[in-house]
Design a protein around this motif. Structure first.
Motif, PDB file in Angstrom:
ATOM      1  N   THR A  82       4.788  -6.992  -0.523  1.00  0.00           N
ATOM      2  CA  THR A  82       4.129  -5.699  -0.327  1.00  0.00           C
ATOM      3  C   THR A  82       4.313  -4.809  -1.552  1.00  0.00           C
ATOM      4  O   THR A  82       5.438  -4.620  -2.017  1.00  0.00           O
ATOM      5  CB  THR A  82       4.712  -4.997   0.909  1.00  0.00           C
ATOM      6  N   PRO A  83       3.237  -4.221  -2.073  1.00  0.00           N
ATOM      7  CA  PRO A  83       3.369  -3.272  -3.185  1.00  0.00           C
ATOM      8  C   PRO A  83       4.239  -2.081  -2.779  1.00  0.00           C
ATOM      9  O   PRO A  83       4.294  -1.709  -1.600  1.00  0.00           O
ATOM     10  CB  PRO A  83       1.927  -2.838  -3.452  1.00  0.00           C
ATOM     11  N   TRP A 125      -4.240  -3.476   5.504  1.00  0.00           N
ATOM     12  CA  TRP A 125      -3.647  -4.316   4.461  1.00  0.00           C
ATOM     13  C   TRP A 125      -2.666  -5.316   5.075  1.00  0.00           C
ATOM     14  O   TRP A 125      -2.677  -6.503   4.723  1.00  0.00           O
ATOM     15  CB  TRP A 125      -2.933  -3.440   3.433  1.00  0.00           C
ATOM     16  N   LEU A 126      -1.831  -4.850   6.011  1.00  0.00           N
ATOM     17  CA  LEU A 126      -0.845  -5.734   6.631  1.00  0.00           C
ATOM     18  C   LEU A 126      -1.522  -6.819   7.470  1.00  0.00           C
ATOM     19  O   LEU A 126      -1.103  -7.979   7.454  1.00  0.00           O
ATOM     20  CB  LEU A 126       0.114  -4.913   7.509  1.00  0.00           C
ATOM     21  N   TRP A 127      -2.563  -6.453   8.191  1.00  0.00           N
ATOM     22  CA  TRP A 127      -3.249  -7.433   9.034  1.00  0.00           C
ATOM     23  C   TRP A 127      -3.922  -8.511   8.201  1.00  0.00           C
ATOM     24  O   TRP A 127      -4.053  -9.664   8.637  1.00  0.00           O
ATOM     25  CB  TRP A 127      -4.275  -6.723   9.916  1.00  0.00           C
ATOM     26  N   LEU A 133       4.640  -0.661   5.829  1.00  0.00           N
ATOM     27  CA  LEU A 133       5.083  -1.962   6.327  1.00  0.00           C
ATOM     28  C   LEU A 133       6.225  -1.789   7.321  1.00  0.00           C
ATOM     29  O   LEU A 133       6.167  -2.279   8.456  1.00  0.00           O
ATOM     30  CB  LEU A 133       5.547  -2.839   5.150  1.00  0.00           C
ATOM     31  N   SER A 134       7.263  -1.073   6.923  1.00  0.00           N
ATOM     32  CA  SER A 134       8.433  -0.907   7.781  1.00  0.00           C
ATOM     33  C   SER A 134       8.095  -0.119   9.039  1.00  0.00           C
ATOM     34  O   SER A 134       8.532  -0.467  10.143  1.00  0.00           O
ATOM     35  CB  SER A 134       9.543  -0.199   6.994  1.00  0.00           C
ATOM     36  N   GLY A 135       7.304   0.944   8.897  1.00  0.00           N
ATOM     37  CA  GLY A 135       6.944   1.742  10.056  1.00  0.00           C
ATOM     38  C   GLY A 135       6.162   0.939  11.084  1.00  0.00           C
ATOM     39  O   GLY A 135       6.414   1.041  12.294  1.00  0.00           O
TER      40      GLY A 135
END
Length: 414
Positions: free
Chosen positions: A340-341, A218-220, A348-350
């Motif tokens: 970000t949901p 999702w982040l990528w 996300l943070s990790g």
């Protein structure tokens, strides 16, 4: 997902945010005190610089190994409870170390284990705090909260490092006792914090890898997150290398140790001042200008170190270089949290912690290699070239040039 409304009052009157800020401000003072004392106590016990490095490496490795699964667990579990568990675990680990030091039974293995526990707890705590923040602070105040947290970190680092040195000079166990007490304060403030409740469905532990992969995918797929992460990693890599090279350069010039200490502390002073300015600059600068500004400031200021021989002037240079970083961080982190949901914010943070942490770890190694293979002046210019290339990439990148000023929440990806 939540049952408690967000407090819309100003941050100074936001009870939950104030409790979190004060508690973690105390904890960061204690953490910085311990991190200064760890290598000193190992050197005092063993006389081995290699063993001293091993203890600090245990902290960093524990954070790196734990970060990705920690982000997924934060998205599964109640975040406030995670934070409480991390605080009490650190209190217990530090209590065992203080007791061992008082009894004269401290060993390198024990010190390494405690450092690893502290690193793992931070890897779990930080994504939980980041993911919880938007539910404690209304969206219009989120950028100010992010900037204020940045100031908290800089103040904690400066204060804790100074206290750690003083307390270690009094008695070896005192910095760790300070860390224990500050984490106990943080646990108490969290116990009184009223965070929104989350309803999550239990999932088998075997799905954790799938959830990590899902979060990474999702982040990528989000260009803005992908591009800002790559740029931040590049800048952190070359700046960490540059920092070590400048310290080596100062030593070669015969700069007294006291001046080098002031020089390092000025980086924190610039960070605090920059964090205070960040909310004001965030409202007035476009996102692209805020992000590109810090890159170009570092690229323009960094070569000056090759011509400066005075430690105090190098400290002023470091302060100026740190001044705009909180504004860029505020712009990027605020946008990422809103984009970000909620159910993906831990991941996300990790993920970002892994990426930035890897750059911070590799940077000094790169700086050491540059300082050894070339002259310090050449190493400064090579580091400057890396930061300049990153600044050029940020300036022309179309995603960053159209970086939105405000993000509307997207629907979660199925």
């Amino acid at each position: 997902m939540t049952t408690t409304p967000v407090d819309t009052r100003p941050l100074v009157r936001n009870r939950n945010y104030t409790l979190l800020w004060v508690g973690q401000g105390c904890a960061e003072i204690g953490f910085s005190s311990s991190m200064l004392a760890f290598p000193l106590i190992v050197l005092a016990v063993t006389g081995s610089a290699a063993a001293s490095g091993l203890v600090l490496a245990a902290d960093a490795v524990a954070q790196a190994v734990t970060a990705l699964p920690a982000g997924a667990l934060v998205d599964r579990w109640d975040r406030r409870r995670i934070m409480l568990a991390c605080e009490i675990t650190q209190v217990l680990a530090l209590a065992s170390l203080v007791a061992a030091l008082l009894l004269g039974h401290a060993t390198v293995l024990h010190l390494t284990a405690v450092a690893a526990v502290l690193g793992a707890c931070r890897a779990l705590f930080e994504p939980a705090e980041d993911a919880l923040l938007p539910s404690l602070v209304p969206e219009p105040q989120l950028a100010t909260a992010v900037a204020t947290n940045s100031a908290r970190s800089s103040i904690g680092q400066m204060t804790g490092t100074a206290l750690g040195g003083v307390l270690f000079g009094i008695t070896r166990w005192a910095p760790f006792l300070l860390d224990l007490v500050t984490h106990l304060v943080a646990f108490t403030t969290l116990a009184f914090l009223r965070a929104p409740a989350r309803t999550t469905e239990p999932a088998p532990i075997g799905r954790l890898g799938h959830e990590i992969t899902e979060g990474l995918r999702w982040l990528w797929q989000r260009k803005e997150i992908r591009v800002t992460t790559v740029c931040a990693v590049t800048l952190n890599l070359f700046f960490a290398a540059y920092y070590l090279v400048v310290v080596v350069l100062a030593q070669r010039h015969g700069t007294p140790a006291g001046e080098i200490g002031v020089m390092a502390a000025m980086l924190g002073v610039g960070g605090v001042l920059g964090a205070l300015l960040a909310p004001w600059l965030h409202r007035r600068l476009s996102p692209h200008a805020a992000i590109a500004g810090v890159f170009w400031a570092l690229a323009a200021l960094s070569p000056l170190a090759a011509a400066i021989t005075n430690g105090y002037l190098l400290g002023v240079l470091f302060a100026l270089m740190a001044l705009l970083a909180p504004t860029a961080n505020t712009t990027i982190i605020t946008h990422q949290l809103l984009l970000t949901p909620d159910e993906l914010r831990g991941r996300l943070s990790g993920t970002l912690n892994v990426a930035i942490g890897a750059a911070a770890a590799a940077g000094p190694a790169l700086g050491g290699l540059l300082a050894q293979a070339t002259t310090p002046t050449t190493a400064v210019l090579i580091s400057t070239a890396g930061m300049t290339a990153a600044a050029l990439a940020v300036t022309v990148n179309p995603t960053l040039r159209h970086y939105p000023r405000r993000t509307e929440r997207e629907e979660p990806t199925p």
